[in-house]
Scaffold this active site. Sequence first.
Site, short mmCIF file in Angstrom:
data_model
loop_
_atom_site.label_atom_id
_atom_site.label_comp_id
_atom_site.label_asym_id
_atom_site.label_seq_id
_atom_site.Cartn_x
_atom_site.Cartn_y
_atom_site.Cartn_z
N HIS A 141 -10.08 0.12 2.97
CA HIS A 141 -8.94 0.99 2.66
C HIS A 141 -7.83 0.91 3.70
O HIS A 141 -6.66 0.91 3.36
CB HIS A 141 -9.48 2.43 2.59
N GLY A 179 -1.84 11.08 -0.80
CA GLY A 179 -1.84 12.38 -0.11
C GLY A 179 -0.47 12.74 0.39
O GLY A 179 0.16 13.71 -0.04
N GLY A 180 0.04 11.97 1.34
CA GLY A 180 1.35 12.25 1.90
C GLY A 180 1.41 11.87 3.36
O GLY A 180 0.71 10.96 3.80
N ARG A 231 -15.25 10.84 6.42
CA ARG A 231 -15.13 9.71 5.50
C ARG A 231 -16.12 8.58 5.81
O ARG A 231 -16.76 8.03 4.90
CB ARG A 231 -13.70 9.19 5.63
N HIS A 270 -12.96 3.68 2.28
CA HIS A 270 -12.87 4.94 1.52
C HIS A 270 -14.15 5.08 0.72
O HIS A 270 -14.55 4.15 0.02
CB HIS A 270 -11.65 4.91 0.59
N GLU A 327 -5.80 18.31 4.57
CA GLU A 327 -6.72 17.20 4.31
C GLU A 327 -7.83 17.22 5.34
O GLU A 327 -7.73 17.89 6.37
CB GLU A 327 -5.97 15.86 4.34
N ARG A 331 -9.10 6.61 11.50
CA ARG A 331 -7.77 7.18 11.26
C ARG A 331 -7.88 8.57 10.67
O ARG A 331 -8.65 8.80 9.74
CB ARG A 331 -7.01 6.27 10.31
N SER A 377 0.84 -1.21 0.00
CA SER A 377 0.00 0.00 0.00
C SER A 377 0.87 1.25 0.00
O SER A 377 0.49 2.29 -0.55
CB SER A 377 -0.89 0.03 1.24
N SER A 425 -1.13 7.37 8.70
CA SER A 425 -0.65 5.98 8.71
C SER A 425 0.80 5.85 8.27
O SER A 425 1.56 5.07 8.86
CB SER A 425 -1.56 5.07 7.89
N LEU A 426 1.20 6.61 7.26
CA LEU A 426 2.62 6.59 6.89
C LEU A 426 3.44 7.09 8.08
O LEU A 426 4.53 6.59 8.38
CB LEU A 426 2.89 7.46 5.66
C1 LIG Z 1 -4.56 3.82 -2.42
C2 LIG Z 1 -4.05 4.16 -1.04
C3 LIG Z 1 -3.73 5.48 -0.72
C4 LIG Z 1 -3.24 5.81 0.56
N1 LIG Z 1 -2.87 7.10 0.84
C5 LIG Z 1 -2.28 7.37 2.04
C6 LIG Z 1 -1.75 8.68 2.32
O1 LIG Z 1 -1.80 9.57 1.48
N2 LIG Z 1 -1.17 8.90 3.55
C7 LIG Z 1 -1.09 7.93 4.50
O2 LIG Z 1 -0.56 8.18 5.59
N3 LIG Z 1 -1.57 6.67 4.25
C8 LIG Z 1 -2.13 6.38 3.05
N4 LIG Z 1 -2.59 5.11 2.81
C9 LIG Z 1 -2.36 4.07 3.83
C10 LIG Z 1 -0.87 3.70 3.83
O3 LIG Z 1 -0.40 3.67 2.50
C11 LIG Z 1 -0.61 2.35 4.49
O4 LIG Z 1 -1.27 2.28 5.73
C12 LIG Z 1 0.89 2.12 4.72
O5 LIG Z 1 1.59 2.32 3.51
C13 LIG Z 1 1.15 0.74 5.27
O6 LIG Z 1 2.54 0.51 5.25
P1 LIG Z 1 3.10 -0.91 5.69
O7 LIG Z 1 4.57 -0.87 5.48
O8 LIG Z 1 2.58 -1.25 7.03
O9 LIG Z 1 2.39 -1.95 4.69
P2 LIG Z 1 2.55 -2.11 3.11
O10 LIG Z 1 3.10 -0.90 2.48
O11 LIG Z 1 1.26 -2.62 2.58
O12 LIG Z 1 3.66 -3.25 2.97
C14 LIG Z 1 3.41 -4.57 3.39
C15 LIG Z 1 4.53 -5.46 2.89
O13 LIG Z 1 4.38 -6.77 3.41
C16 LIG Z 1 4.46 -7.74 2.36
N5 LIG Z 1 3.71 -8.91 2.81
C17 LIG Z 1 2.40 -9.04 3.08
N6 LIG Z 1 2.13 -10.27 3.54
C18 LIG Z 1 3.31 -10.93 3.58
C19 LIG Z 1 3.71 -12.24 3.96
N7 LIG Z 1 2.84 -13.13 4.44
N8 LIG Z 1 5.01 -12.60 3.85
C20 LIG Z 1 5.92 -11.71 3.37
N9 LIG Z 1 5.60 -10.46 3.01
C21 LIG Z 1 4.32 -10.07 3.11
C22 LIG Z 1 3.95 -7.01 1.13
O14 LIG Z 1 4.37 -7.59 -0.06
C23 LIG Z 1 4.59 -5.63 1.38
O15 LIG Z 1 5.95 -5.65 1.01
C24 LIG Z 1 -3.10 4.78 1.54
C25 LIG Z 1 -3.41 3.45 1.22
C26 LIG Z 1 -3.87 3.14 -0.06
C27 LIG Z 1 -4.18 1.70 -0.38
#
Ligand SMILES: Cc1cc2nc3c(=O)[nH]c(=O)nc-3n(C[C@H](O)[C@H](O)[C@H](O)COP(=O)(O)OP(=O)(O)OC[C@H]3O[C@@H](n4cnc5c(N)ncnc54)[C@H](O)[C@@H]3O)c2cc1C
Length: 524
Positions: free
Chosen positions: A338, A48-49, A279, A233, A114, A373, A42, A378-379
């Site tokens: 989402h 957004g950022g 939202r 969303h 936002e 949220r 994700s 979340s980032l």
């Molecule tokens: C379209 C969209 C827009 C968004 N916009 C925003 C924004 O503007 N600002 C904001 O703060 N948040 C935003 N979010 C939310 C935010 O992007 C996510 O909450 C955040 O990126 C999650 O990061 P993460 O590293 O926890 O997970 P992810 O980035 O989802 O990474 C998870 C990783 O784990 C791996 N994985 C999964 N299961 C397994 C497994 N069993 N074994 C090995 N690897 C696995 C995947 O391949 C991936 O590499 C948005 C989300 C989406 C979908």
Amino acid sequence: MSDSAHEVIIIGGGIAGLFCALKLSPRPATVVTAAPIGEGASSAWAQGGIAAAVAGGDTPEAHARDTIAVGAGLVDETLARAMTREAPERVRDLLAYGVPFDKDLEGRLAVGREAAHSARRIVHVRGDLAGRAIMNALAAAVRNTPSIRVLEGHVAEDLITDGARVTGVLVRATGGPKAESTTLTACAVVLASGGVGHLYAVTTNPREASGTGLAIAARAGAVLADTEFVQFHPTAIAIGRDPAPLASEAMRGEGAILVNGDGERFMAKIHPQGDLAPRDVVARAAFAEIVAGRGAFLDARAAIGKEFPEHFPTAYASCMAGGIDPTRALIPIAPAAHYHMGGVSTDGHGRTSLDGLWAVGEVASTGVHGANRLASNSLLEAVVFGAHAAEDISGLAPQMAVPSKLPSLPLFHAAENPDVTAPHADELRALMSRHVGVTRDSRGLAAALATIARVEREAPSPPRRNMATAALLIAAAALARRESRGSHARADYPRTDPAQARRTFLTLADARRIAADAVPIHAE
Ligand SMILES: Cc1cc2nc3c(=O)[nH]c(=O)nc-3n(C[C@H](O)[C@H](O)[C@H](O)COP(=O)(O)OP(=O)(O)OC[C@H]3O[C@@H](n4cnc5c(N)ncnc54)[C@H](O)[C@@H]3O)c2cc1C
């Protein structure tokens, strides 16, 4: 003790996993990721950022207040304040890793606004490209860090425990159930596997976001928190694509309006802020229009019109690919799963209830989001608590000597057949959208739990079983919370009950008990 038993294994290569790995350096760490770095996350799709009080006049306290207000009474206020206080420092880290955040003419970070933020505080990259730019920079930094090894194309299927602590991970190379599995032993395992969106038929998340992290942590005995809270969303573009592309809130910010198939502006009678209501309110209203058969649409013709391709290039391309020209036609929309506020319960160091296991990013539930949220938090949560977990693990250094050499595993193992990481689970996904989605009731949830139990029992592969287990954890908590709060809307308990203003904590055994009690009353 073998060298590998001193290793830190990070499951997931999104922003949380990569940031944690970089913060652990020079302590060796192996990032195990289902999809190649930069894909299947994700993080790469965030538009957004990242929220941080970096502009003049804004303060971390104001950012914390907004976070707490949106979280509908369940935010861990101490951790939310810690997060907003550290936000500017983590943004500086990202700049140092090479993220090209937009700046104004005087070289100061440019900030956008936002929904529900009381100030302009979203740092961004070239309009809607923040996630992609952050991931590119972190991936490059990781590949230039010799202490980090990346094992791509490997899916974590289970955690290994010795009864007292987590001691490793069972991973399988993508290539199907017959593909080889390997046990990686570790002194510390960090779950960073992202969210649960792909458990739903309509989602904005990549297919790797299928809740594996929840399932494997729960099976190992970890406590989960707030799993019922899934944010939908309101305006995913409904053109039959899976995952669904987003029509961002910024479109409504520029004056685009929501209408049903009869041309009626349905938000006007529901909320004083109309189309710009929170939202979850908009998601429920759009869902009601769809269920009633009228459909829900975004009309950007008058407000954005010919500017659409330039202002919203990503959404424009998605619409055109689906045969809809948004400068002339209504855009069909639907609420989509989402973001997951719930997850593996952690403290402020990213520690879970199990020794040897940390969780960071969307798979974790620190409590900073409560029942809902705040946009772009979340980032931020991923980098703040990713750094905390790295510091905590490094602090255990005396018991965990740095290995003299990395164990012999392939470097940068490429995914050969990523399809198997996304088992087709149409029945489960449709069920989750129907009964555990935007609105829920006890009858639907009980029916869902009965079907989930069968799907889990009959699962033909570990990934499919993990999806069913994650679905169980969400549906059981949703049945147990007999009120509506934040993103959790119960048609049979529409009010918020002050007596239930507490976070949910549950284990897999608790979820199974809830499911067992529910099934005899409501048949599938
Ligand atoms: C379209 C969209 C827009 C968004 N916009 C925003 C924004 O503007 N600002 C904001 O703060 N948040 C935003 N979010 C939310 C935010 O992007 C996510 O909450 C955040 O990126 C999650 O990061 P993460 O590293 O926890 O997970 P992810 O980035 O989802 O990474 C998870 C990783 O784990 C791996 N994985 C999964 N299961 C397994 C497994 N069993 N074994 C090995 N690897 C696995 C995947 O391949 C991936 O590499 C948005 C989300 C989406 C979908």
